[in-house]
Scaffold this motif. Structure first.
Motif, PDB file in Angstrom:
ATOM      1  N   SER A   1       0.818  -1.209   0.000  1.00 50.37           N
ATOM      2  CA  SER A   1       0.000   0.000   0.000  1.00 50.37           C
ATOM      3  C   SER A   1       0.853   1.261   0.000  1.00 50.37           C
ATOM      4  CB  SER A   1      -0.950   0.005   1.203  1.00 50.37           C
ATOM      5  OG  SER A   1      -0.193   0.053   2.392  1.00 50.37           O
TER       6      SER A   1
ATOM      7  N   SER B   1       4.860   6.480  -5.807  1.00 49.84           N
ATOM      8  CA  SER B   1       3.996   7.096  -6.798  1.00 49.84           C
ATOM      9  C   SER B   1       4.733   7.193  -8.131  1.00 49.84           C
ATOM     10  CB  SER B   1       3.560   8.483  -6.324  1.00 49.84           C
ATOM     11  OG  SER B   1       4.692   9.297  -6.125  1.00 49.84           O
TER      12      SER B   1
ATOM     13  N   ALA C   1      -1.173   3.323  -6.921  1.00 48.18           N
ATOM     14  CA  ALA C   1      -2.117   4.038  -6.064  1.00 48.18           C
ATOM     15  C   ALA C   1      -2.592   5.290  -6.800  1.00 48.18           C
ATOM     16  CB  ALA C   1      -1.452   4.421  -4.745  1.00 48.18           C
ATOM     17  N   GLU C   2      -3.777   5.779  -6.427  1.00 50.24           N
ATOM     18  CA  GLU C   2      -4.312   6.988  -7.070  1.00 50.24           C
ATOM     19  C   GLU C   2      -3.399   8.172  -6.837  1.00 50.24           C
ATOM     20  OE1 GLU C   2      -8.327   8.151  -6.411  1.00 50.24           O
ATOM     21  OE2 GLU C   2      -9.111   6.187  -6.971  1.00 50.24           O
TER      22      GLU C   2
END
Length: 146
Positions: free
Chosen positions: A59, A63, A91-92
């Motif tokens: 998690s 990025s 991940a967004e």
């Protein structure tokens, strides 16, 4: 004879009205029951299958950095907003997407399964903002926002 035709026409019109309810949920009337929120199905593991918890280190995946080029098509047109589903991110996050015609938009990158060389899907809002045809594939450059 004229009265018979008018009577039959009136009866057939009234019979057809029975199926239409102005307060139905289809027409959004006040008497309509509230629509239930759609729920995601919960899949249960098969008997005898061990279940492991998700790795918390995944998690915290880094990025998107640098730039990349991907081929994009239209994503789910029912989902609003400016977004792109792509395997380039885990991940967004926000990114700048630019086309070869130098149109650009800042949007949200959403993770999608697949290899990084796989294609991406743009929202209909992003396709319009980038002035891309909705029915064709487009090559776009993805850059970090900021």
């Amino acid at each position: 004879m004229r009265m018979t035709v008018i009577s039959l026409a009136s009866i057939s019109l009234l019979a057809a009205c029975n199926g239409i309810q102005l307060n139905s949920s289809i027409l959004g009337g006040q008497g309509a029951p509230a629509a239930a929120e759609p729920q995601d199905p919960v899949l249960q593991p098969a008997p005898g299958v061990d279940v492991a918890e998700a790795d918390p280190a995944l998690s915290d995946a880094p990025s998107f950095r640098g730039s990349a080029t991907t081929v994009a098509s239209l994503g789910d047109p029912s989902l609003p907003g400016l977004w792109m589903e792509t395997p380039l991110v885990a991940a967004e996050q926000q990114a700048l997407v630019r086309t070869s015609r130098n149109t650009q938009v800042v949007l949200t990158l959403k993770p999608a399964p697949g290899a990084e060389s796989g294609g991406s899907r743009l929202s209909i809002g992003a396709m319009r903002a980038l002035q891309l045809p909705l029915t064709e594939l487009a090559e776009v450059q993805v850059l970090p926002a900021g």
